[in-house]
Scaffold this motif. Structure first.
Motif, PDB file in Angstrom:
ATOM      1  N   SER A 258     -39.213 -29.395  58.110  1.00 49.38           N
ATOM      2  CA  SER A 258     -39.528 -30.675  58.727  1.00 49.38           C
ATOM      3  C   SER A 258     -40.748 -30.562  59.633  1.00 49.38           C
ATOM      4  N   THR A 259     -41.380 -31.693  59.885  1.00 46.64           N
ATOM      5  CA  THR A 259     -42.456 -31.793  60.865  1.00 46.64           C
ATOM      6  C   THR A 259     -42.229 -33.046  61.697  1.00 46.64           C
ATOM      7  N   ASP A 260     -42.725 -33.015  62.925  1.00 42.31           N
ATOM      8  CA  ASP A 260     -42.655 -34.164  63.820  1.00 42.31           C
ATOM      9  C   ASP A 260     -44.038 -34.334  64.431  1.00 42.31           C
ATOM     10  N   GLU A 261     -44.805 -35.296  63.903  1.00 40.92           N
ATOM     11  CA  GLU A 261     -46.179 -35.503  64.345  1.00 40.92           C
ATOM     12  C   GLU A 261     -46.260 -36.786  65.167  1.00 40.92           C
ATOM     13  N   GLN A 262     -46.853 -36.697  66.339  1.00 43.40           N
ATOM     14  CA  GLN A 262     -46.956 -37.830  67.240  1.00 43.40           C
ATOM     15  C   GLN A 262     -48.421 -38.248  67.405  1.00 43.40           C
ATOM     16  N   ASN A 280     -46.738 -42.363  64.480  1.00 46.12           N
ATOM     17  CA  ASN A 280     -45.786 -41.285  64.717  1.00 46.12           C
ATOM     18  C   ASN A 280     -45.063 -41.054  63.397  1.00 46.12           C
ATOM     19  N   ARG A 281     -45.083 -39.809  62.918  1.00 49.22           N
ATOM     20  CA  ARG A 281     -44.556 -39.534  61.569  1.00 49.22           C
ATOM     21  C   ARG A 281     -43.614 -38.331  61.609  1.00 49.22           C
ATOM     22  N   GLN A 282     -42.406 -38.550  61.106  1.00 52.68           N
ATOM     23  CA  GLN A 282     -41.448 -37.449  60.932  1.00 52.68           C
ATOM     24  C   GLN A 282     -41.218 -37.252  59.433  1.00 52.68           C
ATOM     25  N   THR A 283     -41.411 -36.035  58.994  1.00 48.19           N
ATOM     26  CA  THR A 283     -41.278 -35.719  57.566  1.00 48.19           C
ATOM     27  C   THR A 283     -40.231 -34.627  57.395  1.00 48.19           C
ATOM     28  N   THR A 284     -39.298 -34.844  56.487  1.00 49.46           N
ATOM     29  CA  THR A 284     -38.234 -33.867  56.237  1.00 49.46           C
ATOM     30  C   THR A 284     -38.083 -33.661  54.736  1.00 49.46           C
ATOM     31  N   GLN A 317     -42.242 -43.416  59.482  1.00 50.20           N
ATOM     32  CA  GLN A 317     -43.499 -43.692  60.163  1.00 50.20           C
ATOM     33  C   GLN A 317     -43.371 -44.916  61.075  1.00 50.20           C
TER      34      GLN A 317
END
Length: 647
Positions: A258-262, A280-284, A317
């Protein structure tokens, strides 16, 4: 109808070759040639395939799998600055400047099918950590891919997760491996902890990896991103073998990255907010697979594998500020459940030895409704057959056949449609008995519509068609310049005609052609050379097109590694990556040459025995350059140090 005629011609061709081989001259089998370099060349196969093994994965010290496969000729990254921004292009197909994937390059982890669909300006999410995998196999072109899927006109990337023996060998009991990595560009740090256990037919492996990187800079010192990344990954694999001859084997694979990009640009192909703004994007990415294998101890006709896999890819997103487009607040989720039954039978007839693989595949892909694209389900049934026929005289012929049926249903679009395709091809290889071999293949493929096509009445009712032809030459020999040396060389020329295109704006017909070369050489003294080259062209053949120039074609590239080994203890190498100017594009890119240095030290005795130290300098000259298919500059100089030890 055209597809069926093409397949009939291919199968008749393979039958004619088989019949004609009966009178061929007998060839004496030679001992296999072993080249002791970083990468083997698959001279024994007619397919254009390359495998990056666990040793090379660790030596390259990559942060994502995408960063590893771009060292394969014909494979390029459309950016690579962030995990979600990386898109993979093979022979000019796959990722492009609009989508992270055009469905013509497949991605599999184990037997689980991965990859997003045509999300606008977002990469293909192949960002899982290399520490989780034992090997990555790349198929360039459709040869060898028909048992894995349809529409793989560009090729296929298959990553095989690690099991306990891959990391710790066959020794029974508990083992622990700890890896730490540091990098100067972006102040990166990574920790990978692996626990393994083996005893009485049971094996288990658990891994947790944390990778963190700040803002990286290019060769001129300019920031390449607006924020750094944090990339946690974990995986659990297990296997249990049982039966009087351990003929039964049950395996499980579980993993998540996973990533958590702000406050990052929505456009993953850009370095700044641009016209879309930030999100703001969270990818799993999640994978689960249960696998059963049965290797009959009494007959070679039964080597069965049954796999039930589940893939869940989620992108959440939220626009920072007022969204100017619905894509900024679009949440995407793809869930793919697949059941695969496959059997490989080994048997002899009076005219050939056969390795016959037959299987059935059922898959259900569900896409969440998004603000920018419709959701729905894509249900498929496929049957495939691959027969590798060895005529015992140097000739091997392999016909491949796949029939796939699709039912596409929209959840918020009033559409339900069915389509099927019969695809496949035939390859042949002839070994002359003196180290030389020739090979070739002819393939027909169709890329069926995807859920993103539901919004367009034309696109959802047609498939993209690809016809590929390959011709190649291989050589492997030993004791050439001096006693104990060995050489492997493989060159393949290809041409692909693509029609009914729906994934390239304004293009309906195109032609891709090029040459890929791989070579490996080693001496008894430990000196070795690995080399690869890629020359590619693309032409727009749309009726009435203003120009024949086709975008998205990689630059001509040469990659050479010079290395020296001192037994198992020390390995030093120098890699040169050179690309020519690419001027057959709307935005030409200049040529460049980049140098990378690597060293691996494995103490064989004393207190440090069992430890591995890897040191690398990428882009030694801190050169400012932009790879042809990228939209922003590559990283500047990066010094990496990796320490690992098994306890």
């Amino acid at each position: 109808m055209t597809a069926f005629k093409g397949m009939r011609a291919l199968l008749l061709c393979s039958a004619a070759i088989a019949a004609g081989s009966a009178t061929a001259q007998e060839v004496v089998d030679l001992a296999p040639i072993v080249v002791d370099s970083k990468r083997d060349v698959a001279t024994d196969s007619a397919n254009a395939t390359t495998t990056v093994d666990s040793t090379e994965i660790e030596d390259r010290q990559g942060g994502t799998i995408a960063e590893l496969v771009d060292s394969v000729p014909g494979v390029n990254l459309v950016n690579g600055g962030t995990p979600v921004g990386s898109g993979i292009s093979i022979r000019g197909l796959g990722a492009n400047g609009t989508y992270g994937s055009d469905q013509k390059v497949g991605i599999q982890v184990g037997n689980s099918s991965k990859g997003s669909e045509e999300i606008y300006r977002v990469g293909n999410q192949l960002f899982t950590d290399p520490a989780l995998y034992n090997s990555v196999q790349v198929f360039r072109g459709p040869g060898g891919t028909f048992q894995y899927g349809s529409g793989l006109i560009g090729g296929l990337v298959r990553a095989e997760p690690s099991f306990a023996p891959d990391v710790f060998g066959e020794e029974a009991g508990w083992k622990v491996r700890q890896l730490l990595q540091f990098s100067t560009n972006g102040d990166g740090i990574a920790s990978s902890s692996t626990l393994g256990y083996q005893a009485d037919g049971f094996e288990m492996l658990a891994n947790f990896t944390w990778r963190e990187e700040g803002i990286t800079v290019d060769g001129a010192g300019n920031d390449r991103t607006e924020n750094g990344i944090g990339l946690p990954s974990w995986m659990v694999t297990g296997r249990y073998s049982f039966g009087s001859a351990d003929e039964h084997r049950l395996s499980v694979i579980l993993q998540e990255t996973s990533t958590d990009e702000q406050d990052v640009p929505y456009d993953t192909f850009a370095t700044s907010a641009g016209i879309f703004g930030n999100v703001n994007r969270q990818t799993t990415d999640r994978t689960a697979e249960l696998r059963y294998e049965y290797d009959s101890p009494t007959t070679d006709m039964v080597n069965l594998m049954v796999s039930l896999s589940y893939s869940d890819q989620e992108i959440m997103q939220e626009a920072v500020g007022i969204p100017i487009s619905p894509v900024l607040d679009a949440d995407h989720r793809y869930e793919t459940t697949k059941l695969l039954l496959k059997n490989t039978a080994f048997f002899d007839t009076s005219w050939a030895a056969h390795e016959l693989t037959a299987g059935v595949e059922l898959s259900n892909r569900k896409r969440l409704d998004a603000a920018s694209a419709p959701g729905g389900t894509d249900k498929r049934l496929a049957v495939f057959l691959v027969d590798e026929m060895d005529f015992r005289n140097g000739l091997t012929v392999t016909p491949e056949l796949r029939w796939e049926s699709q039912k596409l249903t929209g959840s918020d679009v009033d559409f339900e449609g069915e389509m099927d395709a019969l695809v496949g091809g035939v390859s042949a290889r002839y070994a002359f008995g003196n180290g030389f071999s020739v090979f070739g293949g002819a393939y027909y493929n169709e890329s069926l519509p995807v859920l993103d096509d539901l919004a367009d009445a034309t696109f959802r009712a047609q498939s993209e068609k690809g016809r590929t032809f390959e011709l190649g030459l291989g050589y492997d020999g030993a004791n050439l310049l001096r006693s104990g040396d060995a050489l492997e060389v493989k060159a393949v020329a290809y041409r692909t005609h693509l029609s009914d295109i729906t994934t390239i704006f304004g293009v309906t017909d195109a032609r891709y052609e090029g040459v890929e070369i791989e070579a490996a050489y080693s001496m008894e003294s430990g000196f070795y050379v690995d080399a690869s080259a890629n020359i590619a062209y693309g032409y727009d053949e749309t009726p009435g097109a203003a120009s024949d120039i086709l975008g998205g074609i990689p630059a001509k590239e040469l990659r050479v590694t010079f290395g020296k080994r001192w037994g198992e203890e020390l390995d030093l190498s120098w890699e040169v990556v050179a690309a020519a100017r690419q001027d057959r594009d709307s935005q030409p890119t200049p040529g460049y040459a980049v140098h990378n240095l690597r060293a691996t030290y494995r103490p064989q005795q004393g207190a440090l025995e069992g430890m591995e130290v890897r040191f690398g300098i990428e882009n030694v000259g801190d050169r400012l350059y932009t790879p042809n298919l990228a939209t922003y500059a590559a990283p500047g100089r990066n010094v990496k140090l990796t320490l690992s030890k098994v306890f």
